[in-house]
Motif scaffolding. Structure first.
Motif, PDB file in Angstrom:
ATOM      1  N   UNK A  68       0.833  -1.203   0.000  1.00 55.16           N
ATOM      2  CA  UNK A  68       0.000   0.000   0.000  1.00 55.16           C
ATOM      3  C   UNK A  68       0.873   1.261   0.000  1.00 55.16           C
ATOM      4  N   UNK A  69       1.973   1.209   0.719  1.00 59.11           N
ATOM      5  CA  UNK A  69       2.890   2.343   0.718  1.00 59.11           C
ATOM      6  C   UNK A  69       3.520   2.499  -0.667  1.00 59.11           C
ATOM      7  N   UNK A  70       3.937   1.377  -1.233  1.00 55.37           N
ATOM      8  CA  UNK A  70       4.505   1.408  -2.586  1.00 55.37           C
ATOM      9  C   UNK A  70       3.474   1.930  -3.576  1.00 55.37           C
ATOM     10  N   UNK A  71       2.229   1.470  -3.414  1.00 56.22           N
ATOM     11  CA  UNK A  71       1.133   1.875  -4.310  1.00 56.22           C
ATOM     12  C   UNK A  71       0.911   3.384  -4.259  1.00 56.22           C
ATOM     13  N   UNK A  72       1.056   3.978  -3.092  1.00 58.94           N
ATOM     14  CA  UNK A  72       0.842   5.411  -2.940  1.00 58.94           C
ATOM     15  C   UNK A  72       2.053   6.225  -3.381  1.00 58.94           C
ATOM     16  N   UNK A  73       3.237   5.747  -3.067  1.00 63.60           N
ATOM     17  CA  UNK A  73       4.440   6.538  -3.293  1.00 63.60           C
ATOM     18  C   UNK A  73       4.993   6.432  -4.706  1.00 63.60           C
ATOM     19  N   UNK A  74       4.907   5.256  -5.306  1.00 65.89           N
ATOM     20  CA  UNK A  74       5.541   5.053  -6.607  1.00 65.89           C
ATOM     21  C   UNK A  74       5.020   6.006  -7.683  1.00 65.89           C
ATOM     22  N   UNK A  75       3.696   6.121  -7.899  1.00 65.95           N
ATOM     23  CA  UNK A  75       3.214   7.057  -8.921  1.00 65.95           C
ATOM     24  C   UNK A  75       3.577   8.512  -8.607  1.00 65.95           C
ATOM     25  N   UNK A  76       3.522   8.875  -7.327  1.00 67.64           N
ATOM     26  CA  UNK A  76       3.834  10.247  -6.940  1.00 67.64           C
ATOM     27  C   UNK A  76       5.290  10.589  -7.241  1.00 67.64           C
ATOM     28  N   UNK A  77       6.182   9.655  -6.958  1.00 72.44           N
ATOM     29  CA  UNK A  77       7.595   9.884  -7.233  1.00 72.44           C
ATOM     30  C   UNK A  77       7.890   9.852  -8.730  1.00 72.44           C
ATOM     31  N   UNK A  78       7.171   9.009  -9.448  1.00 74.32           N
ATOM     32  CA  UNK A  78       7.369   8.910 -10.895  1.00 74.32           C
ATOM     33  C   UNK A  78       7.008  10.228 -11.575  1.00 74.32           C
ATOM     34  N   UNK A  79       5.951  10.869 -11.106  1.00 74.77           N
ATOM     35  CA  UNK A  79       5.553  12.171 -11.647  1.00 74.77           C
ATOM     36  C   UNK A  79       6.653  13.208 -11.415  1.00 74.77           C
ATOM     37  N   UNK A  80       7.363  13.074 -10.318  1.00 78.71           N
ATOM     38  CA  UNK A  80       8.433  14.019  -9.999  1.00 78.71           C
ATOM     39  C   UNK A  80       9.722  13.739 -10.767  1.00 78.71           C
ATOM     40  N   UNK A  81       9.710  12.694 -11.578  1.00 80.35           N
ATOM     41  CA  UNK A  81      10.876  12.422 -12.406  1.00 80.35           C
ATOM     42  C   UNK A  81      11.697  11.226 -11.998  1.00 80.35           C
ATOM     43  N   UNK A  82      11.292  10.543 -10.934  1.00 82.00           N
ATOM     44  CA  UNK A  82      12.012   9.345 -10.541  1.00 82.00           C
ATOM     45  C   UNK A  82      11.725   8.228 -11.542  1.00 82.00           C
ATOM     46  N   UNK A  83      12.751   7.489 -11.873  1.00 82.82           N
ATOM     47  CA  UNK A  83      12.577   6.359 -12.790  1.00 82.82           C
ATOM     48  C   UNK A  83      12.582   5.062 -11.996  1.00 82.82           C
ATOM     49  N   UNK A  84      12.493   3.940 -12.689  1.00 86.10           N
ATOM     50  CA  UNK A  84      12.552   2.614 -12.071  1.00 86.10           C
ATOM     51  C   UNK A  84      11.426   2.376 -11.083  1.00 86.10           C
ATOM     52  N   UNK A  85      10.268   2.999 -11.350  1.00 82.74           N
ATOM     53  CA  UNK A  85       9.094   2.812 -10.508  1.00 82.74           C
ATOM     54  C   UNK A  85       7.893   2.460 -11.376  1.00 82.74           C
ATOM     55  N   UNK A  86       6.740   2.294 -10.753  1.00 89.91           N
ATOM     56  CA  UNK A  86       5.516   1.889 -11.447  1.00 89.91           C
ATOM     57  C   UNK A  86       4.542   3.054 -11.464  1.00 89.91           C
ATOM     58  N   UNK A  87       3.990   3.331 -12.640  1.00 91.40           N
ATOM     59  CA  UNK A  87       3.037   4.426 -12.779  1.00 91.40           C
ATOM     60  C   UNK A  87       1.658   4.056 -12.279  1.00 91.40           C
ATOM     61  N   UNK A  88       0.851   5.060 -12.026  1.00 93.18           N
ATOM     62  CA  UNK A  88      -0.467   4.850 -11.428  1.00 93.18           C
ATOM     63  C   UNK A  88      -1.345   3.921 -12.251  1.00 93.18           C
ATOM     64  N   UNK A  89      -1.319   4.056 -13.562  1.00 90.56           N
ATOM     65  CA  UNK A  89      -2.203   3.258 -14.404  1.00 90.56           C
ATOM     66  C   UNK A  89      -1.793   1.809 -14.549  1.00 90.56           C
ATOM     67  N   UNK A  90      -0.600   1.462 -14.062  1.00 91.09           N
ATOM     68  CA  UNK A  90      -0.098   0.094 -14.257  1.00 91.09           C
ATOM     69  C   UNK A  90      -0.515  -0.880 -13.163  1.00 91.09           C
ATOM     70  N   UNK A  91      -1.029  -0.370 -12.063  1.00 92.73           N
ATOM     71  CA  UNK A  91      -1.361  -1.260 -10.948  1.00 92.73           C
ATOM     72  C   UNK A  91      -2.588  -2.121 -11.253  1.00 92.73           C
ATOM     73  N   UNK A  92      -3.535  -1.595 -11.993  1.00 91.61           N
ATOM     74  CA  UNK A  92      -4.738  -2.367 -12.280  1.00 91.61           C
ATOM     75  C   UNK A  92      -4.437  -3.560 -13.168  1.00 91.61           C
TER      76      UNK A  92
END
Length: 371
Positions: A138-162
């Protein structure tokens, strides 16, 4: 060796196609699917699918000879090589899953592995049991898209979890631990509480958008060399293949309740695919018919102490001073008395991918095409 590297370039050096007296086990590559997008997998479980979480979380790696067969060094796995989850990732042509707790150069673009050796469903809130793993997700689910928007790579975008695949393989430690202090009937009575935790985990992931679940039942606990060496050997307790019937019966009870849960959830959840995989039958078949697959001594650990019939000593386990280990290339099923060899895991994975043990009979190609 980094376990984040894609395996396709080297896996042909480690073919698992074997001609034996009666069986032909296909290579994992024969089940490869061609995903149009990067496949994303989130795994929850115990040592059967821990790719390094225990080592990362506690700073304690599993030393040699673990990892000798494939990685050529300890890889955080309790095996001589790859686990079932590694082979399943190979079938998706994706990198091996990084442990969620890996803080040194992690790459989570294809998901994350929350499995930790020793984990169970209960008691709650004990690191790193199933509920804690889901909380980490759940923490990963919340943080990964938020960090990806800020330019972090090697993470999962919001639309990919479904569209991600959520794999769950847990329960063995619940049963094994319960037999340490409960009678057989008490263990059976406790099983619904384990199933309830798995149900809660799936519902929680579903409520965050997860729609694709791959659920493994638990294996034949009574066939593990560890259990056979620690329990009294009454002939009436052993089945025709030398496994402990009471422990296997408990595993079957757990599995039946897990199967029913999956059936119920399919009717209660909307637009969800839940595949229930009969790992018990897959593992028991290999143990019961070991010579047909080219394996030897199905109830004896490759790495341990004590020699035949089980080569397991609770005080001198694999990797500790005094252990012995079978020759590399030997066809053993059990690696250390509790966990399986790469050779066995390869057979298990090929049978999983055949869909013959799945309900419904869907394979990874189905999920690959949804990703």
């Amino acid at each position: 060796m980094s376990t984040s590297l894609k395996p396709s370039a080297i896996m042909h050096q480690h073919s698992i196609r074997k001609h034996t007296g009666f069986q032909l086990v296909p290579t994992i590559s024969s089940f490869h699917c061609q995903c149009t997008k990067n496949p994303i997998v989130f795994n929850f479980g115990d040592s059967n699918s821990d790719t390094g979480g225990y080592a990362d979380g506690l700073g304690l790696n599993f030393g040699p000879p673990n990892g000798r067969t494939y990685f050529r060094q300890p890889s955080g796995r309790l095996s001589d090589g790859r686990l079932m989850i590694d082979f399943l990732c190979e079938s998706l042509n994706t990198s091996y899953l990084m442990p969620y707790l890996n803080s040194l150069g992690p790459n989570f673009t294809n998901g994350a592995n929350f499995a930790i050796s020793g984990s169970a469903t209960l008691p709650k809130y004990v690191p790193f049991n199933l509920g804690v793993q889901v909380s980490q997700f759940l923490r990963f689910r919340a943080r990964s898209p938020a960090l990806k928007i800020k330019g972090y790579t090697d993470l999962v975008g919001d639309g990919d979890f479904q569209n991600a695949l959520y794999t769950i393989d847990i329960g063995q430690n619940d049963l094994a631990g319960s037999f340490n202090y409960l009678t057989h009937s008490q263990v059976i009575d406790k099983i619904p509480s384990f199933i309830a935790e798995i149900k809660s985990a799936i519902w929680t992931i579903y409520q965050t958008g997860g729609r694709n679940f791959w659920v493994h039942n638990t294996g034949p606990l009574g066939c593990l060399p560890q259990k056979l060496s620690l329990h009294s050997q009454n002939a009436s307790d052993l089945d025709e293949h030398g496994c402990l019937k009471p422990l296997n019966d408990a595993a079957k009870t757990f599995n039946e309740q897990l199967r029913v849960l999956c059936e119920q959830l399919r009717t209660q959840m909307v637009n969800v695919t839940i595949v229930y995989v009969d790992i018990y039958s897959i593992k028991y078949d290999l143990i019961a018919n070991a010579p047909n697959y080219g394996f030897q001594s199905p109830l004896m650990a490759c790495c341990g102490n004590g020699g035949p019939p089980f080569n397991y000593n609770a005080t001198i386990t694999c990797g500790n001073t005094g252990h012995n280990v079978c020759n590399e290339g030997s066809q053993f099923i059990s690696w250390d008395g509790v966990h399986y060899t790469e050779a066995a895991n390869a057979v298990f994975a090929s049978k999983i991918l055949s869909t013959n043990y799945s309900t419904p009979q869907l394979n990874f190609n189905f999920f690959c095409n949804k990703m």
